[in-house]
Scaffold this active site. Structure first.
Site, mmCIF file in Angstrom:
data_model
loop_
_atom_site.group_PDB
_atom_site.id
_atom_site.type_symbol
_atom_site.label_atom_id
_atom_site.label_comp_id
_atom_site.label_asym_id
_atom_site.label_seq_id
_atom_site.Cartn_x
_atom_site.Cartn_y
_atom_site.Cartn_z
ATOM 1 N N LYS A 1 59.709 4.620 52.828
ATOM 2 C CA LYS A 1 58.974 3.664 53.715
ATOM 3 C C LYS A 1 58.919 2.411 52.638
ATOM 4 O O LYS A 1 58.658 2.730 51.276
ATOM 5 C CB LYS A 1 57.675 3.782 54.109
ATOM 6 C CG LYS A 1 57.183 2.958 55.230
ATOM 7 C CD LYS A 1 57.678 3.321 56.608
ATOM 8 C CE LYS A 1 57.025 2.448 57.464
ATOM 9 N NZ LYS A 1 57.555 2.937 59.020
HETATM 10 P P1 NAD Z 1 54.967 -5.461 65.583
HETATM 11 O O1 NAD Z 1 54.867 -6.447 64.188
HETATM 12 O O2 NAD Z 1 55.982 -5.763 66.464
HETATM 13 O O3 NAD Z 1 53.574 -5.499 66.502
HETATM 14 C C1 NAD Z 1 52.280 -5.380 66.001
HETATM 15 C C2 NAD Z 1 51.353 -5.478 67.239
HETATM 16 O O4 NAD Z 1 50.025 -5.133 66.886
HETATM 17 C C3 NAD Z 1 51.389 -7.082 67.371
HETATM 18 O O5 NAD Z 1 51.228 -7.383 68.733
HETATM 19 C C4 NAD Z 1 50.165 -7.381 66.479
HETATM 20 O O6 NAD Z 1 49.497 -8.767 67.083
HETATM 21 C C5 NAD Z 1 49.112 -6.350 66.871
HETATM 22 N N1 NAD Z 1 48.080 -5.982 65.878
HETATM 23 C C6 NAD Z 1 48.223 -6.211 64.244
HETATM 24 N N2 NAD Z 1 46.988 -5.912 63.880
HETATM 25 C C7 NAD Z 1 46.214 -5.652 64.905
HETATM 26 C C8 NAD Z 1 44.874 -5.196 64.810
HETATM 27 N N3 NAD Z 1 44.213 -5.442 63.739
HETATM 28 N N4 NAD Z 1 44.306 -5.191 66.185
HETATM 29 C C9 NAD Z 1 44.859 -5.118 67.294
HETATM 30 N N5 NAD Z 1 46.388 -5.528 67.315
HETATM 31 C C10 NAD Z 1 46.915 -5.708 66.276
HETATM 32 O O7 NAD Z 1 54.930 -4.065 65.020
HETATM 33 P P2 NAD Z 1 55.642 -2.754 65.824
HETATM 34 O O8 NAD Z 1 56.840 -2.622 65.319
HETATM 35 O O9 NAD Z 1 55.398 -2.846 67.114
HETATM 36 O O10 NAD Z 1 54.822 -1.613 65.270
HETATM 37 C C11 NAD Z 1 53.649 -0.978 65.773
HETATM 38 C C12 NAD Z 1 53.267 0.327 65.370
HETATM 39 O O11 NAD Z 1 54.346 1.080 65.801
HETATM 40 C C13 NAD Z 1 53.265 0.501 63.749
HETATM 41 O O12 NAD Z 1 52.101 1.478 63.381
HETATM 42 C C14 NAD Z 1 54.581 0.808 63.275
HETATM 43 O O13 NAD Z 1 54.451 1.783 62.158
HETATM 44 C C15 NAD Z 1 54.886 1.911 64.275
HETATM 45 N N6 NAD Z 1 56.182 2.118 64.669
HETATM 46 C C16 NAD Z 1 57.078 1.261 65.103
HETATM 47 C C17 NAD Z 1 58.401 1.625 65.089
HETATM 48 C C18 NAD Z 1 59.478 0.365 65.457
HETATM 49 O O14 NAD Z 1 60.520 1.195 65.756
HETATM 50 N N7 NAD Z 1 59.158 -0.748 65.476
HETATM 51 C C19 NAD Z 1 58.799 2.886 65.056
HETATM 52 C C20 NAD Z 1 57.878 3.715 64.991
HETATM 53 C C21 NAD Z 1 56.472 3.392 64.734
#
Ligand code: NAD
Length: 421
Positions: free
Chosen positions: A111
């Site tokens: 990561k």
């Molecule tokens: P992203 O940046 O596209 O979206 C994050 C979202 O969370 C946004 O809507 C943001 O406004 C919101 N957010 C951020 N801080 C916040 C808070 N304190 N309270 C409420 N909402 C908040 O990110 P993503 O890619 O959607 O990832 C989200 C989660 O999923 C993370 O934990 C990431 O590690 C996990 N994840 C992502 C993927 C992927 O393919 N993108 C895969 C596996 C896991």
């Protein structure tokens, strides 16, 4: 029961370790193996000088942690967020090891992260950070070494810059260096939706197991980024009723169900779910505790803790985010008989299609979206069943079962390789 001191509850790496210890001891894993598998393989810190648009020179701090390369090259996203810490990146890298092993794909875990606020940076500044970060890590990245992907605060464009920087340095186009790229640069069909689609698949499987229909199940989702918004869209199309959604700027609620396609257009236009007409505004801090059937944390870590777990009303939690629940909250949720689908299973759809992307790039032959989705579904259902069977056989929670399955697979590979002889 996972053991962690109350004052360490928010330390994500220790939360990973607490679950690891429970699973490894249930497996009866040799103490030396436990030491090897619990510890990261490599941790790299880079300092990234960037000239800002103002003309000022700034230095950003970035990390890449390679937790394990026992089963294959490191695999894991790059996170851009002001809250990035080495402890967090270390935990996320370890979770990638276990996640890849749970879905049984030939990757280890890694990561990366850069301490920065992408919402406050211009496109040029973001590009400069990304290119310098990639260049600093050149010796450690590569299709056979370590393959990044998007995460919180990064997207397809950032992946395109990573791919271009790496390719310039190695003097040939290397598409398989990174996944989650734009389609026209060797990306995979279905990758953008993959994590949300995987969340839907495991949620469907959970309902089947619990003997419930999906029609009318009331869902709340925290986070409306890549994962949260796609999850909302696909669940809405499948008959679930999305009644509450939040992001970092605000939250909305409608007991009759939110019109998700219109919400997507609103969020695209305004950058937030807040202010969406036809819904009541809600307190984003309260979103996970609304009266509903299914709660989907899809934003950040440590949102369900020992201080609030007893307030969850949903009977099912699908952990779309990484590490949304602390180890101390696990016991409270278990006591309340809430069915938790753990992160290393629930959000594994993303890395599974990343694996498909890496395979397609190396073949130079690209699959149809239908084929990607079909293979994703097949693998997610298979690993859901594997985890559930492990949980039944060992009388443990799905989380501990997922860790046991993963640790068992990595330990077996380690033994086969005969490392550390
Ligand atoms: P992203 O940046 O596209 O979206 C994050 C979202 O969370 C946004 O809507 C943001 O406004 C919101 N957010 C951020 N801080 C916040 C808070 N304190 N309270 C409420 N909402 C908040 O990110 P993503 O890619 O959607 O990832 C989200 C989660 O999923 C993370 O934990 C990431 O590690 C996990 N994840 C992502 C993927 C992927 O393919 N993108 C895969 C596996 C896991």
């Amino acid at each position: 029961m996972a053991i962690i001191a109350a004052d360490r509850e928010m330390q994500v790496y220790e939360n990973m370790g607490a679950r690891f210890d429970v699973a490894a001891s249930k497996l009866g894993l040799d103490e030396g193996f436990q030491k090897v598998l619990r510890t990261p393989n490599k941790e790299i810190t880079v300092y990234i000088p960037v000239t800002m648009d103002s003309g000022k020179l700034e230095v950003f701090v970035g990390y890449r942690v390679q937790h394990s390369i026992v089963r294959g090259p490191g695999k894991g996203g790059i996170r851009y967020s002001p809250g990035v810490t080495l402890d967090e990146v270390r935990a996320l890298a370890s979770w990638m090891t276990w996640k890849c092993a749970v879905v049984n794909i030939p990757f280890g875990g890694a990561k990366g992260g850069v301490i920065c606020d992408p919402e406050k940076l211009s496109r040029r500044e973001l590009e400069a950070i990304t290119r310098r970060y990639t260049a600093e890590l050149l010796d450690y990245l590569g299709p056979e070494r370590d393959v990044p992907a998007p995460d919180l605060g990064t997207n397809e464009q950032v992946m395109a810059w990573v791919m271009d920087t790496y390719s310039m340095h190695v003097r040939h186009t290397s598409t398989a260096i990174v996944t989650g790229k734009p389609l026209d640069l060797g990306g995979s069909r279905g990758r953008r939706e993959a994590t949300g689609r995987g969340v839907l698949i495991v949620c469907d499987q959970t309902l089947r197991r619990l003997g419930r229909q999906r029609e009318g199940q009331r869902v709340v989702i925290q986070g409306f980024g890549n994962v949260g918004s796609v999850t909302a869209q696909l669940m809405h199309e499948s008959g679930y009723k999305i009644i509450g959604v939040s992001d970092i700027h605000g939250a909305i609620y409608n007991a009759k169900g939110i019109d998700v396609p219109r919400l997507l257009a609103h969020a695209l236009e305004t950058g937030s779910v807040a202010g969406f007409k036809g819904c009541d505004p809600a307190d984003p801090r309260e979103i996970l505790f609304l009266d509903c059937d299914i709660t989907v944390p899809a934003a950040i870590e440590n949102v369900i803790t020992s201080h609030n777990a007893d307030r969850i009303k949903a009977g099912i939690i699908i952990e779309a985010a990484n590490g949304p629940t602390t180890a101390l909250a696990d016991d409270i949720l278990e006591e309340k008989k809430i069915y938790v689908v753990p992160d290393i299973l629930a959000n594994a759809g993303g890395v599974t299609v990343s694996y498909f992307e890496w395979v397609q790039d190396r073949h130079g032959y690209f699959w149809s979206e239908a084929m990607v989705n079909e293979r994703l579904e097949q693998m997610m259902v298979e690993c859901f069943n594997d985890v559930v069977a492990y949980a039944d056989r060992h009388s443990v929670s799905p989380r501990i079962a997922a860790y046991m399955l993963a640790i068992d697979r990595v330990a077996f590979a380690l033994k086969l390789r005969g490392l550390y002889a």
